[in-house]
Design a protein around this motif. Structure first.
Motif, mmCIF file in Angstrom:
data_model
loop_
_atom_site.group_PDB
_atom_site.id
_atom_site.type_symbol
_atom_site.label_atom_id
_atom_site.label_comp_id
_atom_site.label_asym_id
_atom_site.label_seq_id
_atom_site.Cartn_x
_atom_site.Cartn_y
_atom_site.Cartn_z
ATOM 1 N N ASN A 165 0.849 -1.184 0.000
ATOM 2 C CA ASN A 165 0.000 0.000 0.000
ATOM 3 C C ASN A 165 0.888 1.238 0.000
ATOM 4 O O ASN A 165 1.458 1.613 1.027
ATOM 5 C CB ASN A 165 -0.906 0.007 1.231
ATOM 6 C CG ASN A 165 -1.836 -1.179 1.252
ATOM 7 O OD1 ASN A 165 -2.259 -1.660 0.201
ATOM 8 N ND2 ASN A 165 -2.147 -1.674 2.437
ATOM 9 N N ILE A 166 1.012 1.856 -1.172
ATOM 10 C CA ILE A 166 1.885 3.018 -1.315
ATOM 11 C C ILE A 166 1.351 4.181 -0.491
ATOM 12 O O ILE A 166 2.090 4.833 0.254
ATOM 13 C CB ILE A 166 2.000 3.407 -2.801
ATOM 14 C CG1 ILE A 166 2.513 2.212 -3.614
ATOM 15 C CG2 ILE A 166 2.927 4.606 -2.978
ATOM 16 C CD1 ILE A 166 2.458 2.431 -5.106
ATOM 17 N N THR A 167 0.069 4.446 -0.622
ATOM 18 C CA THR A 167 -0.637 5.470 0.146
ATOM 19 C C THR A 167 -1.995 4.891 0.525
ATOM 20 O O THR A 167 -2.360 3.801 0.064
ATOM 21 C CB THR A 167 -0.838 6.761 -0.681
ATOM 22 O OG1 THR A 167 -1.789 6.496 -1.731
ATOM 23 C CG2 THR A 167 0.480 7.242 -1.292
ATOM 24 N N PRO A 168 -2.793 5.604 1.342
ATOM 25 C CA PRO A 168 -4.133 5.095 1.644
ATOM 26 C C PRO A 168 -5.028 4.941 0.423
ATOM 27 O O PRO A 168 -6.056 4.266 0.498
ATOM 28 C CB PRO A 168 -4.698 6.145 2.609
ATOM 29 C CG PRO A 168 -3.499 6.727 3.265
ATOM 30 C CD PRO A 168 -2.442 6.767 2.199
ATOM 31 N N THR A 169 -4.670 5.549 -0.721
ATOM 32 C CA THR A 169 -5.511 5.470 -1.915
ATOM 33 C C THR A 169 -4.787 4.863 -3.106
ATOM 34 O O THR A 169 -5.233 5.014 -4.244
ATOM 35 C CB THR A 169 -6.020 6.874 -2.302
ATOM 36 O OG1 THR A 169 -4.903 7.727 -2.548
ATOM 37 C CG2 THR A 169 -6.892 7.452 -1.217
ATOM 38 N N SER A 170 -3.679 4.176 -2.902
ATOM 39 C CA SER A 170 -2.978 3.547 -4.025
ATOM 40 C C SER A 170 -2.237 2.314 -3.532
ATOM 41 O O SER A 170 -1.775 2.265 -2.388
ATOM 42 C CB SER A 170 -2.000 4.524 -4.685
ATOM 43 O OG SER A 170 -0.977 4.909 -3.787
ATOM 44 N N ASN A 171 -2.140 1.317 -4.406
ATOM 45 C CA ASN A 171 -1.414 0.101 -4.056
ATOM 46 C C ASN A 171 -0.764 -0.501 -5.286
ATOM 47 O O ASN A 171 -1.102 -0.175 -6.431
ATOM 48 C CB ASN A 171 -2.330 -0.914 -3.354
ATOM 49 C CG ASN A 171 -3.520 -1.309 -4.202
ATOM 50 O OD1 ASN A 171 -3.410 -1.512 -5.399
ATOM 51 N ND2 ASN A 171 -4.679 -1.431 -3.565
ATOM 52 N N LEU A 172 0.155 -1.402 -5.042
ATOM 53 C CA LEU A 172 0.909 -2.081 -6.085
ATOM 54 C C LEU A 172 0.972 -3.554 -5.716
ATOM 55 O O LEU A 172 1.207 -3.898 -4.547
ATOM 56 C CB LEU A 172 2.319 -1.495 -6.196
ATOM 57 C CG LEU A 172 3.217 -2.001 -7.331
ATOM 58 C CD1 LEU A 172 2.671 -1.540 -8.683
ATOM 59 C CD2 LEU A 172 4.646 -1.487 -7.135
ATOM 60 N N GLY A 173 0.754 -4.441 -6.680
ATOM 61 C CA GLY A 173 0.747 -5.861 -6.374
ATOM 62 C C GLY A 173 1.330 -6.699 -7.491
ATOM 63 O O GLY A 173 1.250 -6.347 -8.674
ATOM 64 N N LEU A 174 1.919 -7.826 -7.116
ATOM 65 C CA LEU A 174 2.502 -8.781 -8.057
ATOM 66 C C LEU A 174 1.945 -10.159 -7.730
ATOM 67 O O LEU A 174 1.945 -10.580 -6.569
ATOM 68 C CB LEU A 174 4.028 -8.784 -7.944
ATOM 69 C CG LEU A 174 4.778 -9.769 -8.848
ATOM 70 C CD1 LEU A 174 4.635 -9.363 -10.316
ATOM 71 C CD2 LEU A 174 6.253 -9.829 -8.460
ATOM 72 N N THR A 175 1.465 -10.895 -8.762
ATOM 73 C CA THR A 175 0.896 -12.220 -8.551
ATOM 74 C C THR A 175 1.484 -13.217 -9.542
ATOM 75 O O THR A 175 1.870 -12.861 -10.663
ATOM 76 C CB THR A 175 -0.633 -12.225 -8.738
ATOM 77 O OG1 THR A 175 -0.942 -11.906 -10.100
ATOM 78 C CG2 THR A 175 -1.305 -11.228 -7.821
ATOM 79 N N TYR A 176 1.518 -14.471 -9.097
ATOM 80 C CA TYR A 176 1.823 -15.593 -9.998
ATOM 81 C C TYR A 176 0.732 -16.639 -9.804
ATOM 82 O O TYR A 176 0.360 -16.974 -8.672
ATOM 83 C CB TYR A 176 3.174 -16.233 -9.696
ATOM 84 C CG TYR A 176 3.306 -17.597 -10.343
ATOM 85 C CD1 TYR A 176 3.537 -17.711 -11.708
ATOM 86 C CD2 TYR A 176 3.129 -18.755 -9.599
ATOM 87 C CE1 TYR A 176 3.611 -18.959 -12.309
ATOM 88 C CE2 TYR A 176 3.203 -20.016 -10.192
ATOM 89 C CZ TYR A 176 3.453 -20.105 -11.552
ATOM 90 O OH TYR A 176 3.519 -21.342 -12.153
ATOM 91 N N THR A 177 0.230 -17.160 -10.919
ATOM 92 C CA THR A 177 -0.823 -18.164 -10.858
ATOM 93 C C THR A 177 -0.596 -19.217 -11.926
ATOM 94 O O THR A 177 -0.317 -18.889 -13.073
ATOM 95 C CB THR A 177 -2.214 -17.536 -11.088
ATOM 96 O OG1 THR A 177 -2.412 -16.464 -10.175
ATOM 97 C CG2 THR A 177 -3.312 -18.566 -10.891
ATOM 98 N N TYR A 207 -1.308 -1.880 -10.656
ATOM 99 C CA TYR A 207 -1.270 -0.642 -9.880
ATOM 100 C C TYR A 207 -2.674 -0.060 -9.835
ATOM 101 O O TYR A 207 -3.364 0.034 -10.869
ATOM 102 C CB TYR A 207 -0.312 0.376 -10.510
ATOM 103 C CG TYR A 207 -0.379 1.742 -9.857
ATOM 104 C CD1 TYR A 207 0.193 1.975 -8.610
ATOM 105 C CD2 TYR A 207 -1.029 2.800 -10.498
ATOM 106 C CE1 TYR A 207 0.124 3.226 -8.011
ATOM 107 C CE2 TYR A 207 -1.105 4.054 -9.912
ATOM 108 C CZ TYR A 207 -0.519 4.261 -8.663
ATOM 109 O OH TYR A 207 -0.601 5.503 -8.071
ATOM 110 N N ASN A 208 -3.140 0.326 -8.640
ATOM 111 C CA ASN A 208 -4.468 0.888 -8.446
ATOM 112 C C ASN A 208 -4.372 2.237 -7.736
ATOM 113 O O ASN A 208 -3.589 2.397 -6.795
ATOM 114 C CB ASN A 208 -5.331 -0.047 -7.585
ATOM 115 C CG ASN A 208 -5.455 -1.427 -8.175
ATOM 116 O OD1 ASN A 208 -5.939 -1.582 -9.282
ATOM 117 N ND2 ASN A 208 -4.997 -2.432 -7.440
#
Length: 758
Positions: free
Chosen positions: A482-494, A536-537
């Motif tokens: 969670n970069i800030t309360p209103t943004s996040n970054l994530g990495l997934t493998y499936t 990224y959101n």
């Protein structure tokens, strides 16, 4: 009536109303700040509290995207299929084929559970179902270990307008519903819904009937063949009319046994049939056809299908905080279908190289499945959660295909063209998934094992029987920040798998077309795919933005490939002969420009590479699609929506489909305190037909198809809302294996609200 919520409760509800991160950003909350279940239910009495912030249309996380259909103005006028064109990572082409991340290999769930009747006829069901009957659409591209491993491109979960689960203590007899009628130049639709609560019982029921038609659909197919006999050309011109009556019904009951346990029962039924009358004109020239000839015949197709889906689940919370639970569930599917085709040739002369005879084909299929599972969720404390469970699936599929020669008006069985085929499949699965949330970080690590026992039996040819026994270990994982309360970054493998379906396995040869043969391949193996996604959101009350970069790799993809045999007939079948690499960039932007204007962009750019080394095929190319929409509040309280959908050429192993454009406009006006809603929709006002060109080529042929689809639509609908409350009942979502609601955990402000409250 307004009530000001003091202190930290007001802060928690404000964050919930405006932030799409609440369901994903799992940072621990101070225990003094967290709200118990009963406090949330007491506070969220919508008759006393007015939440000013608008619910977001889209919620995006590292693992999935949720499109809140009820927050889209077009939900009042569009079908579910039309709405899917606006959903990120989902594509619907001009022939109503649905793909997720460019692949048709995805699983369809309804309310968090696999639904075979939707899976088997998804395009037809989605085209018939009004979007107003759908609460939200989840696109789950990186399912965790508790999900079934099937579906190489992920899961499409359709959440209907249900009321189920734990009851509200402050609502003894609340209900609401609606009745809707829609008329258009493509057919008529009537649907109704009612949901509510009586004491500890919650209930919802919905039903619809649709009469669809498509007149004057034109298809021109030209095959240019190069054989040892020289060049030849085949051209087929087809004009046909279709009629598609379709009906659907669904009933859900939920009962709160006590404060810690609930039981839910759901039953859904759908059915329909297709009547299609076709008058093809076939022309041949060159090669074995000499100077050429042509003929016309009558082809009449009558298809029907039925789907029954019943499920029951029992959930028991293991602690007072409702963060640990045990769930037992059962699911039953039954899906019979029948397809009958008559091909009649009259006064055919001068035909060379072809055997034309009057034929009648009668094909019946049955599919039955039983699923039982147990799931355990344990709150380990300090932001740690362990989920584990087991599952058993028993599937029985049967196909009875009969071909008859019509001789002097009588049907004579053709033994060589008939087949009775059975496919038995049993799957045993177990999984474990560990989640950790610490400050701004969260992580998930899961492992699932599925063992498949499969047998194929032929009633008339027991020498062809065979048995398969194989296991698949399916890992998955993700990490988020969670970069800030209103943004996040994530990495997934499936990792995902796709078992071949009965239509792909069935070796029965369809000979109803005298120039072509279509059949399956019983030796197909399970497909394995690998996906890596970086997402990224970002969200503010005015702007929502998401961008994701994904890469998929499949080393043994099942491809539908074609070739021309020694008899100069066009063969179509399947094989594990493909390798594919696809890279996608998906972006979604929604901007509330003013109090009355909202702009939306949903776009995708991808590059794909497909190979079938044994066949010598290799194709690649760039593709793109975009939906641009405007929601505008007009004078006199009229809500309007305008949208343009466009896509470029779409590639596959053997060729491509041409691009297309689609325009939609709708107007909606409410009366009598929102009791009465009138809506109008106009699609493609400037063009009466959608034109699609398809091209495929092999070592000994090239195939060009020109399709002209009457797509101009004018629809009017009227809807009446009734009931004694507008309350969205708080509910505890079932934690069965296939429910992707991760909200019910310690420290999450989503706990106890249910998926329908965001």
């Amino acid at each position: 009536m307004k009530r000001i919520i003091p202190g930290k409760q007001a802060l928690a509800i404000s964050i919930l109303a405006i932030s799409p991160l609440a369901a994903w950003a799992q940072a621990p909350v101070n225990k003094a700040d967290s709200l118990p279940q009963t406090a949330i239910h007491d506070s969220l009495d919508l008759q006393d509290v007015e939440v000013v912030a608008q619910k977001p249309v889209v919620r995006m996380t590292t693992d999935k995207m949720t499109y809140n259909v009820q927050q889209d103005a077009d939900a009042k006028t569009m079908s579910l299929l039309d709405m899917l064109r606006k959903v990120p990572m989902v594509n619907v082409d001009g022939q109503d084929n649905v793909t997720v991340k460019g692949s048709a290999s995805f699983k369809v769930y309804v309310d968090g559970k696999p639904n075979q009747m939707f899976q088997n006829n998804f395009s037809q069901v989605a085209k018939s179902m009004p979007a107003s009957m759908v609460k939200s659409i989840d696109v789950i591209t990186s399912p965790g270990a508790k999900y079934d491993a099937e579906g190489t491109s992920g899961v499409l979960d359709i959440k209907l307008m249900h009321q189920n689960g734990q009851s509200n203590s402050d609502c003894s007899n609340c209900y609401n519903g609606n009745v809707e009628l829609s008329l258009s130049n493509k057919g008529e639709r009537a649907n109704a819904y009612i949901g509510g609560q009586h004491g500890k019982l919650t209930y919802s029921a919905m039903g619809m009937f649709v009469w669809q038609k498509m007149d004057n659909l034109k298809v021109t197919n030209t095959r240019l063949q190069q054989t040892s006999l020289g060049e030849s050309q085949q051209t087929t011109d087809v004009m046909f009319d279709q009629k598609h009556p379709f009906s659907f019904g669904d009933l859900t009951l939920g009962y709160a046994l006590d404060s810690l346990s609930t039981i839910n029962i759901n039953t859904g039924v759908n059915g329909g049939y297709t009547n299609q009358d076709t008058y093809p004109r076939n022309s041949f020239s060159g090669g074995p056809y000499g100077s050429g000839f042509s003929y016309i015949y009558n082809s009449n197709q009558r298809s029907r299908f039925i789907g029954v889906n019943t499920s029951a689940d029992y959930q028991r919370w293991l602690n007072a905080d409702h963060t640990s639970s045990l769930t037992l569930s059962y699911l039953f599917d039954y899906n019979p279908a029948r397809n009958r085709t008559w091909n009649l040739y009259n006064n055919v002369t001068g035909v060379m190289g072809l055997t034309l005879s009057n034929l009648f084909s009668d094909s019946r299929t049955w599919g039955t499945s039983h699923t039982g599972q147990a799931d355990l969720t344990l709150d380990l404390g300090k932001g740690q959660t362990l989920e584990t469970g087991t599952k058993f699936i028993s599937r029985r599929n049967k196909s009875d295909s009969r071909l008859y020669d019509i001789v002097d008006g009588n049907d004579v069985l053709n033994d060589a063209g008939s087949m009775l085929y059975r496919n038995l499949q049993s799957i045993v699965a177990g999984y474990a998934q560990y989640k950790l949330t610490k400050e701004k970080y969260n992580a998930r690590l899961g492992l699932r094992y599925e063992h498949t026992f499969e047998s194929v039996k032929y009633a008339e040819h027991s020498d062809r029987n065979f048995h398969k026994d194989y296991g698949n270990l399916v890992p998955s994982g993700s990490i988020g920040y969670n970069i800030t309360p209103t943004s996040n970054l994530g990495l997934t493998y499936t990792m995902r798998i796709s078992r071949p379906g009965i239509s792909q396995l069935n070796p029965y040869t369809d000979r109803t077309d005298p120039t072509a043969l279509t059949y399956g391949n019983p030796s197909l193996a399970v497909v394995k795919s690998h996906n890596v996604t970086l997402a990224y959101n970002f969200f503010t009350p005015k702007v929502m933005f998401n961008v994701s970069l994904s890469h998929d790799y499949i080393g043994n993809e099942i491809e539908n490939y074609q070739f021309v045999d020694a008899d100069n007939k066009y063969n179509s079948t399947y094989a594990n002969n493909g390798k594919s690499r696809n890279t996608y960039v998906d972006a979604f932007v929604r901007w509330t420009a003013t109090k009355t204007s909202t702009l939306m962009l949903n776009g995708n750019v991808s590059y794909g590479d497909w190979k079938a080394k044994e066949l010598g095929y290799h194709n690649w190319g760039w593709s793109g699609r975009a939906y641009v929409g405007l929601e505008q509040q007009l004078p006199w309280k009229v809500k309007s929506s305008f949208g343009v959908f466009a896509q470029t050429r779409q590639y596959n192993l053997m060729g491509y489909n041409s691009g297309m454009q689609f325009f939609n406009a709708s107007l909606t006006r409410s009366f009598f305190k929102d009791r009465l809603e009138l809506s109008a929709r106009y699609a493609n006002p400037l063009r009466s037909h959608l034109i699609i060109n398809q091209h495929s080529a092999g070592a000994d042929f090239s195939n060009h198809t020109h399709v002209s689809i009457p797509l101009q639509v004018l629809a009017l609908s009227v809807k009446w809302n009734f009931g004694n409350t507008k309350k969205q009942f708080g509910q505890y979502s079932s934690k069965i294996n296939n429910d992707f609601n991760d909200s019910q955990k310690k420290g999450s402000p989503m706990s106890g609200l249910g998926a329908g409250n965001m």
